[in-house]
Motif scaffolding. Sequence first.
Motif, mmCIF file in Angstrom:
data_model
loop_
_atom_site.group_PDB
_atom_site.id
_atom_site.type_symbol
_atom_site.label_atom_id
_atom_site.label_comp_id
_atom_site.label_asym_id
_atom_site.label_seq_id
_atom_site.Cartn_x
_atom_site.Cartn_y
_atom_site.Cartn_z
ATOM 1 N N ILE A 67 0.839 -1.200 0.000
ATOM 2 C CA ILE A 67 0.000 0.000 0.000
ATOM 3 C C ILE A 67 0.871 1.246 0.000
ATOM 4 O O ILE A 67 0.604 2.218 -0.718
ATOM 5 N N THR A 68 1.938 1.232 0.800
ATOM 6 C CA THR A 68 2.856 2.371 0.840
ATOM 7 C C THR A 68 3.472 2.617 -0.537
ATOM 8 O O THR A 68 3.583 3.764 -0.988
ATOM 9 N N THR A 69 3.869 1.532 -1.197
ATOM 10 C CA THR A 69 4.445 1.653 -2.543
ATOM 11 C C THR A 69 3.432 2.231 -3.525
ATOM 12 O O THR A 69 3.764 3.105 -4.334
ATOM 13 N N ALA A 70 2.187 1.772 -3.427
ATOM 14 C CA ALA A 70 1.142 2.270 -4.333
ATOM 15 C C ALA A 70 0.873 3.750 -4.098
ATOM 16 O O ALA A 70 0.695 4.518 -5.056
ATOM 17 N N VAL A 71 0.848 4.163 -2.841
ATOM 18 C CA VAL A 71 0.612 5.573 -2.505
ATOM 19 C C VAL A 71 1.733 6.441 -3.066
ATOM 20 O O VAL A 71 1.494 7.482 -3.690
ATOM 21 N N ASN A 72 2.969 6.011 -2.838
ATOM 22 C CA ASN A 72 4.118 6.784 -3.324
ATOM 23 C C ASN A 72 4.160 6.820 -4.851
ATOM 24 O O ASN A 72 4.438 7.869 -5.454
ATOM 25 N N ASN A 73 3.885 5.677 -5.477
ATOM 26 C CA ASN A 73 3.953 5.604 -6.941
ATOM 27 C C ASN A 73 2.886 6.472 -7.602
ATOM 28 O O ASN A 73 3.122 7.050 -8.667
ATOM 29 N N SER A 74 1.711 6.542 -6.999
ATOM 30 C CA SER A 74 0.635 7.349 -7.580
ATOM 31 C C SER A 74 1.027 8.815 -7.633
ATOM 32 O O SER A 74 0.761 9.511 -8.627
ATOM 33 N N TYR A 75 1.679 9.281 -6.580
ATOM 34 C CA TYR A 75 2.118 10.681 -6.570
ATOM 35 C C TYR A 75 3.298 10.884 -7.516
ATOM 36 O O TYR A 75 3.362 11.880 -8.244
ATOM 37 N N ASP A 76 4.235 9.941 -7.502
ATOM 38 C CA ASP A 76 5.420 10.056 -8.363
ATOM 39 C C ASP A 76 5.030 10.073 -9.832
ATOM 40 O O ASP A 76 5.633 10.788 -10.644
ATOM 41 N N LEU A 77 4.010 9.271 -10.180
ATOM 42 C CA LEU A 77 3.567 9.199 -11.578
ATOM 43 C C LEU A 77 3.065 10.552 -12.061
ATOM 44 O O LEU A 77 3.428 11.018 -13.149
ATOM 45 N N ALA A 78 2.233 11.192 -11.237
ATOM 46 C CA ALA A 78 1.712 12.507 -11.612
ATOM 47 C C ALA A 78 2.824 13.557 -11.616
ATOM 48 O O ALA A 78 2.863 14.427 -12.488
ATOM 49 N N ARG A 79 3.737 13.462 -10.672
ATOM 50 C CA ARG A 79 4.832 14.434 -10.593
ATOM 51 C C ARG A 79 5.774 14.308 -11.792
ATOM 52 O O ARG A 79 6.248 15.309 -12.333
ATOM 53 N N ILE A 80 6.029 13.064 -12.211
ATOM 54 C CA ILE A 80 6.897 12.841 -13.381
ATOM 55 C C ILE A 80 6.271 13.433 -14.636
ATOM 56 O O ILE A 80 6.959 14.007 -15.478
ATOM 57 N N TYR A 81 4.948 13.288 -14.753
ATOM 58 C CA TYR A 81 4.248 13.870 -15.903
ATOM 59 C C TYR A 81 4.433 15.384 -15.931
ATOM 60 O O TYR A 81 4.732 15.979 -16.975
ATOM 61 N N VAL A 82 4.252 16.018 -14.770
ATOM 62 C CA VAL A 82 4.402 17.478 -14.689
ATOM 63 C C VAL A 82 5.845 17.883 -14.981
ATOM 64 O O VAL A 82 6.100 18.857 -15.695
ATOM 65 N N ASP A 83 6.808 17.129 -14.449
ATOM 66 C CA ASP A 83 8.224 17.427 -14.713
ATOM 67 C C ASP A 83 8.550 17.293 -16.198
ATOM 68 O O ASP A 83 9.331 18.076 -16.745
ATOM 69 N N GLU A 84 7.946 16.296 -16.832
ATOM 70 C CA GLU A 84 8.181 16.097 -18.263
ATOM 71 C C GLU A 84 7.675 17.293 -19.070
ATOM 72 O O GLU A 84 8.356 17.779 -19.988
ATOM 73 N N LYS A 85 6.488 17.773 -18.708
ATOM 74 C CA LYS A 85 5.935 18.935 -19.399
ATOM 75 C C LYS A 85 6.780 20.177 -19.133
ATOM 76 O O LYS A 85 6.967 21.020 -20.017
ATOM 77 N N ARG A 86 7.277 20.295 -17.924
ATOM 78 C CA ARG A 86 8.109 21.450 -17.579
ATOM 79 C C ARG A 86 9.406 21.437 -18.374
ATOM 80 O O ARG A 86 9.830 22.464 -18.904
ATOM 81 N N ASN A 87 10.029 20.268 -18.468
ATOM 82 C CA ASN A 87 11.281 20.173 -19.238
ATOM 83 C C ASN A 87 11.042 20.390 -20.729
ATOM 84 O O ASN A 87 11.872 20.973 -21.416
ATOM 85 N N LYS A 88 9.893 19.908 -21.205
ATOM 86 C CA LYS A 88 9.586 20.077 -22.632
ATOM 87 C C LYS A 88 9.374 21.543 -22.975
ATOM 88 O O LYS A 88 9.821 22.019 -24.034
ATOM 89 N N ILE A 89 8.700 22.283 -22.088
ATOM 90 C CA ILE A 89 8.452 23.698 -22.369
ATOM 91 C C ILE A 89 9.761 24.465 -22.409
ATOM 92 O O ILE A 89 9.925 25.426 -23.165
ATOM 93 N N GLU A 90 10.734 24.029 -21.621
ATOM 94 C CA GLU A 90 12.041 24.684 -21.624
ATOM 95 C C GLU A 90 12.770 24.429 -22.944
ATOM 96 O O GLU A 90 13.332 25.359 -23.545
ATOM 97 N N SER A 91 12.764 23.193 -23.399
ATOM 98 C CA SER A 91 13.430 22.877 -24.667
ATOM 99 C C SER A 91 12.722 23.549 -25.836
ATOM 100 O O SER A 91 13.362 24.034 -26.777
ATOM 101 N N ASP A 92 11.372 23.608 -25.773
ATOM 102 C CA ASP A 92 10.611 24.241 -26.856
ATOM 103 C C ASP A 92 10.938 25.721 -26.981
ATOM 104 O O ASP A 92 11.120 26.238 -28.091
ATOM 105 N N ILE A 93 11.013 26.404 -25.852
ATOM 106 C CA ILE A 93 11.243 27.853 -25.929
ATOM 107 C C ILE A 93 12.669 28.160 -26.375
ATOM 108 O O ILE A 93 12.925 29.133 -27.079
#
Length: 241
Positions: A67-93
């Motif tokens: 359960i602890t792993t699932a809780v942590n992974n759920s947050y990490d998954l969403a955070r990685i998505y946001v980080d990916e978009k943040r890095n992409k916007i930097e490369s795009d600009i």
Amino acid sequence: LLLIFFIYIYLEVKVSIKRNISSKGSIANQKYIVFFSLFTLIPSVLISIFSLFLFSFALEKYFDEKITTAVNNSYDLARIYVDEKRNKIESDIVLLAYDLNKNSENLNKDNNIIRFLDTQRIIRDLDQIHLMDDKSNVILSSSTSGYLPIESQAFKMVLNDDRPLKIINAFENKSAAIIKLQNYENTFLYVVKFLDKRVSDYLKESEEAVNFYYTVENQNLGIKISFAIIYILIVSLLLFL
């Protein structure tokens, strides 16, 4: 309330014993009170101990490794998505700024720049592209969703800096960046990419769930003690009543 019940019952029992002290049934009356109290209190104590054991077991299962792993992974998954978009916007600009600077002589007419910005917005899958002056006024735009104003503090940070500034706000569903254009006088490039609202909501809910999960884990012992006290109080109140 428990204390009031206890005092009231104690006084009643005390008065009852005094009144019956000379009667033949006084001993039987006292035994009745003692036996009744014991045979109602003992099962209640045993049930409370058993209930506390079950509650502790359920609470420990709540902090199971899976359960602890699932809780942590759920947050990490969403955070990685946001980080990916943040890095992409930097490369795009950075790439977009490079293309604008390289073609500055050919893009001296507004129509050429607008067509160029429209093309870049579609190719790079951006939502908004704006050219701004040093007063944060919009010069030209390519956008299907209007103009999302830039934070004044963020704009001040790039006035004398050639590096891109990332602006990320997952809870407002946006990722943006701004950079100064070298080959244009007092001109800044500002791009915006909106995040998937479902992912943003998921990130917020996941963060709240993670915070709640670890708050409960840190207060594990306190919750068990609170449960035991509340249970004992309720059982005692019912017995005294």
